[in-house]
Design a protein around this motif. Structure first.
Motif, PDB file in Angstrom:
ATOM      1  N   GLU A  53      10.902   1.227  -4.836  1.00 18.19           N
ATOM      2  CA  GLU A  53       9.675   1.077  -4.076  1.00 18.19           C
ATOM      3  C   GLU A  53       9.889   0.268  -2.805  1.00 18.19           C
ATOM      4  OE1 GLU A  53       6.693  -0.594  -6.544  1.00 18.19           O
ATOM      5  OE2 GLU A  53       6.395   1.240  -7.737  1.00 18.19           O
ATOM      6  N   ARG A  54      10.963  -0.551  -2.756  1.00 19.92           N
ATOM      7  CA  ARG A  54      11.184  -1.421  -1.604  1.00 19.92           C
ATOM      8  C   ARG A  54      12.207  -0.880  -0.608  1.00 19.92           C
ATOM      9  NH1 ARG A  54       8.956  -6.390  -1.704  1.00 19.92           N
ATOM     10  NH2 ARG A  54       8.067  -7.138  -3.676  1.00 19.92           N
ATOM     11  N   ILE A  55      12.936   0.153  -0.976  1.00 17.59           N
ATOM     12  CA  ILE A  55      14.002   0.670  -0.120  1.00 17.59           C
ATOM     13  C   ILE A  55      13.683   2.103   0.288  1.00 17.59           C
ATOM     14  CG2 ILE A  55      16.449   1.279   0.035  1.00 17.59           C
ATOM     15  CD1 ILE A  55      17.062  -0.981  -1.883  1.00 17.59           C
ATOM     16  N   SER A  56      13.830   2.375   1.583  1.00 20.69           N
ATOM     17  CA  SER A  56      13.596   3.725   2.106  1.00 20.69           C
ATOM     18  C   SER A  56      14.607   3.993   3.201  1.00 20.69           C
ATOM     19  CB  SER A  56      12.173   3.832   2.664  1.00 20.69           C
ATOM     20  OG  SER A  56      11.972   5.085   3.282  1.00 20.69           O
ATOM     21  N   PHE A 160      13.936  -2.036   4.263  1.00 19.99           N
ATOM     22  CA  PHE A 160      14.041  -2.780   3.006  1.00 19.99           C
ATOM     23  C   PHE A 160      12.966  -3.870   3.005  1.00 19.99           C
ATOM     24  CE2 PHE A 160      16.943  -5.820   0.373  1.00 19.99           C
ATOM     25  CZ  PHE A 160      16.142  -5.614  -0.746  1.00 19.99           C
ATOM     26  N   ASP A 161      12.007  -3.748   2.093  1.00 19.86           N
ATOM     27  CA  ASP A 161      10.955  -4.752   1.965  1.00 19.86           C
ATOM     28  C   ASP A 161      11.514  -5.943   1.200  1.00 19.86           C
ATOM     29  OD1 ASP A 161       9.151  -3.117   3.261  1.00 19.86           O
ATOM     30  OD2 ASP A 161       8.398  -2.227   1.403  1.00 19.86           O
ATOM     31  N   SER A 165       5.628  -9.277   2.416  1.00 21.29           N
ATOM     32  CA  SER A 165       5.206  -9.483   3.802  1.00 21.29           C
ATOM     33  C   SER A 165       6.347  -9.472   4.808  1.00 21.29           C
ATOM     34  CB  SER A 165       4.446 -10.812   3.925  1.00 21.29           C
ATOM     35  OG  SER A 165       5.258 -11.894   3.504  1.00 21.29           O
ATOM     36  N   ILE A 166       7.575  -9.260   4.375  1.00 19.58           N
ATOM     37  CA  ILE A 166       8.729  -9.264   5.288  1.00 19.58           C
ATOM     38  C   ILE A 166       9.558  -8.009   5.032  1.00 19.58           C
ATOM     39  CG2 ILE A 166      10.804 -10.477   6.023  1.00 19.58           C
ATOM     40  CD1 ILE A 166       9.551 -13.069   5.096  1.00 19.58           C
ATOM     41  N   THR A 167       9.871  -7.297   6.109  1.00 25.27           N
ATOM     42  CA  THR A 167      10.650  -6.057   6.026  1.00 25.27           C
ATOM     43  C   THR A 167      11.851  -6.133   6.955  1.00 25.27           C
ATOM     44  OG1 THR A 167       8.703  -4.728   5.491  1.00 25.27           O
ATOM     45  CG2 THR A 167      10.614  -3.555   6.367  1.00 25.27           C
ATOM     46  N   LEU A 168      12.997  -5.769   6.432  1.00 24.14           N
ATOM     47  CA  LEU A 168      14.209  -5.625   7.237  1.00 24.14           C
ATOM     48  C   LEU A 168      14.364  -4.149   7.590  1.00 24.14           C
ATOM     49  CD1 LEU A 168      16.806  -7.032   8.347  1.00 24.14           C
ATOM     50  CD2 LEU A 168      17.936  -6.253   6.235  1.00 24.14           C
ATOM     51  N   ARG A 169      14.520  -3.888   8.884  1.00 23.07           N
ATOM     52  CA  ARG A 169      14.609  -2.500   9.332  1.00 23.07           C
ATOM     53  C   ARG A 169      15.824  -2.330  10.232  1.00 23.07           C
ATOM     54  NH1 ARG A 169      10.118   0.771  13.005  1.00 23.07           N
ATOM     55  NH2 ARG A 169      10.894   2.876  12.600  1.00 23.07           N
ATOM     56  N   ASN A 170      16.548  -1.245  10.040  1.00 20.81           N
ATOM     57  CA  ASN A 170      17.720  -0.958  10.880  1.00 20.81           C
ATOM     58  C   ASN A 170      17.647   0.488  11.358  1.00 20.81           C
ATOM     59  OD1 ASN A 170      20.532  -2.081  11.703  1.00 20.81           O
ATOM     60  ND2 ASN A 170      20.935   0.010  11.003  1.00 20.81           N
ATOM     61  N   ILE A 171      17.843   0.675  12.670  1.00 18.63           N
ATOM     62  CA  ILE A 171      17.806   2.008  13.276  1.00 18.63           C
ATOM     63  C   ILE A 171      19.140   2.243  13.964  1.00 18.63           C
ATOM     64  CG2 ILE A 171      16.581   3.558  14.839  1.00 18.63           C
ATOM     65  CD1 ILE A 171      14.184   1.614  14.610  1.00 18.63           C
ATOM     66  N   LEU A 172      19.870   3.211  13.497  1.00 19.52           N
ATOM     67  CA  LEU A 172      21.184   3.554  14.038  1.00 19.52           C
ATOM     68  C   LEU A 172      21.140   4.988  14.530  1.00 19.52           C
ATOM     69  CD1 LEU A 172      24.267   2.904  14.376  1.00 19.52           C
ATOM     70  CD2 LEU A 172      24.550   3.821  12.047  1.00 19.52           C
ATOM     71  N   LEU A 213      18.433  -3.789  15.025  1.00 19.47           N
ATOM     72  CA  LEU A 213      18.114  -4.487  13.791  1.00 19.47           C
ATOM     73  C   LEU A 213      16.824  -5.270  13.998  1.00 19.47           C
ATOM     74  CD1 LEU A 213      19.043  -5.211  10.897  1.00 19.47           C
ATOM     75  CD2 LEU A 213      20.195  -7.210  11.893  1.00 19.47           C
ATOM     76  N   GLN A 214      15.868  -5.102  13.092  1.00 18.96           N
ATOM     77  CA  GLN A 214      14.566  -5.744  13.223  1.00 18.96           C
ATOM     78  C   GLN A 214      14.210  -6.477  11.930  1.00 18.96           C
ATOM     79  OE1 GLN A 214      11.593  -2.806  13.993  1.00 18.96           O
ATOM     80  NE2 GLN A 214      12.473  -2.128  15.940  1.00 18.96           N
ATOM     81  N   LEU A 215      13.516  -7.590  12.117  1.00 15.46           N
ATOM     82  CA  LEU A 215      12.864  -8.260  11.007  1.00 15.46           C
ATOM     83  C   LEU A 215      11.381  -8.272  11.310  1.00 15.46           C
ATOM     84  CD1 LEU A 215      13.540  -9.772   8.333  1.00 15.46           C
ATOM     85  CD2 LEU A 215      13.296 -11.898   9.635  1.00 15.46           C
ATOM     86  N   GLN A 216      10.619  -7.516  10.518  1.00 16.61           N
ATOM     87  CA  GLN A 216       9.187  -7.386  10.728  1.00 16.61           C
ATOM     88  C   GLN A 216       8.445  -8.140   9.621  1.00 16.61           C
ATOM     89  OE1 GLN A 216       8.520  -3.185  10.497  1.00 16.61           O
ATOM     90  NE2 GLN A 216       9.378  -2.759  12.508  1.00 16.61           N
ATOM     91  N   GLY A 217       7.330  -8.734  10.003  1.00 13.40           N
ATOM     92  CA  GLY A 217       6.604  -9.441   8.961  1.00 13.40           C
ATOM     93  C   GLY A 217       5.218  -9.866   9.400  1.00 13.40           C
ATOM     94  N   GLU A 218       4.530 -10.475   8.458  1.00 14.34           N
ATOM     95  CA  GLU A 218       3.227 -11.053   8.738  1.00 14.34           C
ATOM     96  C   GLU A 218       3.145 -12.406   8.045  1.00 14.34           C
ATOM     97  OE1 GLU A 218       0.282  -9.236   5.367  1.00 14.34           O
ATOM     98  OE2 GLU A 218       0.657  -7.955   7.129  1.00 14.34           O
ATOM     99  N   ALA A 219       2.309 -13.281   8.625  1.00 16.02           N
ATOM    100  CA  ALA A 219       2.161 -14.630   8.094  1.00 16.02           C
ATOM    101  C   ALA A 219       0.741 -15.103   8.373  1.00 16.02           C
ATOM    102  CB  ALA A 219       3.197 -15.564   8.721  1.00 16.02           C
ATOM    103  N   LEU A 220       0.467 -16.333   7.952  1.00 18.50           N
ATOM    104  CA  LEU A 220      -0.840 -16.946   8.170  1.00 18.50           C
ATOM    105  C   LEU A 220      -1.958 -16.045   7.653  1.00 18.50           C
ATOM    106  CD1 LEU A 220      -0.295 -18.363  11.775  1.00 18.50           C
ATOM    107  CD2 LEU A 220       0.056 -19.516   9.570  1.00 18.50           C
ATOM    108  N   GLU A 221      -1.776 -15.621   6.402  1.00 17.57           N
ATOM    109  CA  GLU A 221      -2.774 -14.793   5.726  1.00 17.57           C
ATOM    110  C   GLU A 221      -3.038 -13.481   6.465  1.00 17.57           C
ATOM    111  OE1 GLU A 221      -5.912 -17.669   5.749  1.00 17.57           O
ATOM    112  OE2 GLU A 221      -5.462 -18.303   3.698  1.00 17.57           O
ATOM    113  N   GLY A 222      -1.974 -12.950   7.077  1.00 20.00           N
ATOM    114  CA  GLY A 222      -2.078 -11.671   7.781  1.00 20.00           C
ATOM    115  C   GLY A 222      -2.557 -11.779   9.206  1.00 20.00           C
TER     116      GLY A 222
END
Length: 617
Positions: A53-56, A160-161, A165-172, A213-222
């Motif tokens: 569920e966390r990897i795509s 990869f979640d 609230s934090i996702t690691l994303r890589n685009i090659l 390479l990206q680190l995407q996320g949300e904080a402070l209650e969204g």
């Protein structure tokens, strides 16, 4: 298109393809070739893998190949005065001025060459007259045009979640583009300017690798959404151009180039309502990027006159590194069905190499920068019972260190020959501003009838446009005076290139109120109008015939019937350019370079029928 569920909810594939063939609408009266044809295929493969569920991971591959007879150009006129000047100028000769006598015109050397090599009997007038009598859909070209383009692209998108609230994303990605073409730029039997690469000699061969390479996320209650990362690109390119210019000059030029770009970046959007409820709906977006570009390469250019007289034979190796800090900052406010926004951003176009420059001081050029300011709104509302959507935007754009291409000539001080070496370079020439308005309006007058209107207004002007001129023959500038090689041209009065002042469109769509088992039957008609636009780079209108491209308006229509009688069949009848208007879409802008003017003309009316079948229904 075919969808393949290989492993339920884990491994899926989609395969798609298209083959397109269409005859051309311009014919060569000698060879019978039809130009402006279309002949291509494209294929696409996508594979989605979701092991947890966390990897795509989504892998996409695109392939395309096009092979056509190229674009037809139509010669309009010949610059006999410039042609007569060019011959002594190309040989480094300055003929003395005499009262009431122009020595270059008296010698008539350019016309004599055109008569001999054209061939022509009256300095090209017979060529012009023959073409005018044929009309714009029949031509006689000497360059044997063709156009072959092949491109392949592979993109892998991994996600990869790490947490909720934090996702690691890589685009090659890896892509290739190979382009080979022959093009008769003057559009006649005379070789004023034509690219004549033999089969197998590519004008460009480009290979690019990108990694992000990206680190995407949300904080402070969204309330805070952010992305931080870095982008890397590496490109290798090479190419050769073999050409014939000014009737008797054989030209060969080539280049190899390697470019690396590295850019760390960060961007975040914060809902200010998190601070206080009085700011609910107000969002602040800030982004920054630092780019480091390194370009290195080599190039050569050779020009040989008939009989083996070498005009130019030079090569160089050089590199340029440029850096820039770019940014964006904006506020947007959302309230029910209304959004207001404003933003400012700074952009950057990298410096680089001028692969066919003649002067060693012009082998490289500096970056171009732009700052853009924009405010706008997006709204959905109702006028009585009529739903309306209105989007508008006002913008102001400020350019500095603008880049533009221009002729380049150089007399080598270490060479006793007075013959100038001729080429072309990219110059940083000045400043400009572009301001405008864009809007689109959608009104649903009834459940089946929708009206869509768009409008754009652009006010563009040069604030400073100074160019050190290195052409072979004198050039007119905004002072109204002709300037010679080595002078500075003041070109602030030039109309802004390829920028129509007004453009608008009006579309009507009507969905017939029929029973559901009939399917969906919808008709549409669109009228689109584009204002005149200027196409020349460094010549005022009085010095470049045909540089103004005319305004035009087109009527397009279609009738589509989806799910015909509750089946898997669909059909569409469409028509483009229904009035069959014939108008110029491009100008050669060679009046002061290779001394002719030619045009490319629009597509004629097209009527078509498209059928489809949905195997999955």
């Amino acid at each position: 298109v075919v969808n393949l569920p290989l492993i339920d909810d884990v491994l899926m594939a989609r395969i798609g393809g298209q083959v397109f063939e269409r005859d051309g609408f311009t014919t060569d009266v000698v060879t019978g070739k039809d130009y402006d044809d279309k002949n291509y295929w494209t294929a696409r493969l996508g594979v989605l893998w979701q092991p947890t569920e966390r990897i795509s991971n989504y892998l996409l591959a695109n392939f395309s190949d096009s092979d056509t007879n190229g674009t037809a150009t139509v010669i309009e006129r010949v610059n006999r005065t410039g042609l007569n000047r060019a011959i002594p100028g190309a040989l480094g000769l300055t003929l003395p001025s005499l009262p009431l006598v122009d020595p270059a015109q008296s010698a008539n050397s350019g016309c004599l060459l055109l008569n001999a090599f054209g061939p022509s009997t009256n300095c090209g007038q017979d060529i012009i007259d023959e073409q005018a009598a044929r009309g714009n859909r029949s031509v006689q070209l000497s360059g044997d045009p063709n156009d072959q383009l092949n491109s392949d692209t592979f993109v892998d998108n991994f996600s990869f979640d790490l947490t909720d609230s934090i996702t690691l994303r890589n685009i090659l990605s890896y892509s290739t583009l190979v382009h080979s073409y022959r093009w008769d730029l003057d559009g006649s039997r005379a070789a004023f300017n034509e690219f004549i690469n033999p089969d197998g000699v590519n004008n460009s061969d480009v290979r690019t690798i990108t990694e992000e390479l990206q680190l995407q996320g949300e904080a402070l209650e969204g309330a805070l959404n952010y992305v931080v990362g870095a982008y890397y690109e590496e490109t290798d390119a090479d190419g050769r151009i073999i050409a014939k210019s000014l009737l008797f000059v054989d030209v060969e030029q080539g280049y190899k180039q390697h470019k690396e770009s590295f850019a760390p970046f960060a961007q975040a959007s914060y809902d200010l309502g998190h601070l206080t409820t009085s700011l609910a709906g107000l969002n602040l977006t800030l982004g920054v990027r630092y780019t480091d570009d390194l370009t290195e390469g080599s190039a050569f250019i050779k020009q040989v006159a008939s009989g083996g007289f070498t005009l130019v034979d030079k090569s160089f190796v050089t590199e340029v590194e440029t850096t820039a800090l770019t940014y964006t900052a904006g506020l947007d406010y959302k309230f029910e069905n209304l959004m207001l926004y404003g933003k400012v951003s700074r952009g950057y176009k990298t410096g680089g190499l001028s692969t066919i420059a003649a002067n060693p001081q012009h082998y490289t050029y500096e970056p171009e920068f732009v700052v853009n300011y924009e405010i706008g709104q997006k709204a959905d509302f109702a006028l009585g019972d009529i739903p309306v959507r209105l989007n508008t935007a006002l913008y102001y754009t400020d350019y500095t260190d603008m880049q533009t291409a221009a002729p380049d000539a150089y007399v080598d001080p270490d060479n006793p020959s007075p013959v100038p070496q001729l080429g072309q370079s990219i110059f940083n020439v000045g400043e400009a501003t572009v301001a405008g308005l864009e809007m689109d309006l959608t009104v649903q007058l009834s459940p089946g009838l929708t009206v869509v209107a768009t409008y754009g207004y652009t006010d563009a002007k040069y604030n400073r446009f100074d160019l050190d001129y290195f052409g072979a023959t004198p050039q007119l500038d905004c002072s109204g005076q002709e300037k010679s090689r080595g002078d500075s041209l003041e070109l602030t009065c030039l109309p802004f290139k390829t920028t129509p002042e007004h453009q608008y469109s009006l579309s009507l769509r009507y969905l017939l109120p029929v029973a559901q088992h009939w399917g969906d039957i919808e008709g549409s008609v669109t009228y689109a109008w584009v204002d005149e636009q200027y196409s020349a780079q460094i010549s005022p209108p009085e010095a470049e015939p045909g540089a103004w491209l005319p305004d035009f308006g087109l009527v397009n229509t279609s009738i589509s019937w989806s799910r015909i009688l509750d089946s898997a069949f669909s059909a569409q009848i469409y028509g483009t350019n229904l009035a069959n208007k014939e108008y110029r879409i491009s100008n050669s802008n060679q009046w002061n370079l290779t001394y002719f003017q030619s045009s490319i003309y629009s597509e004629p009316r097209n009527i078509g029928l498209q059928l489809s079948y949905d195997f999955g229904q």
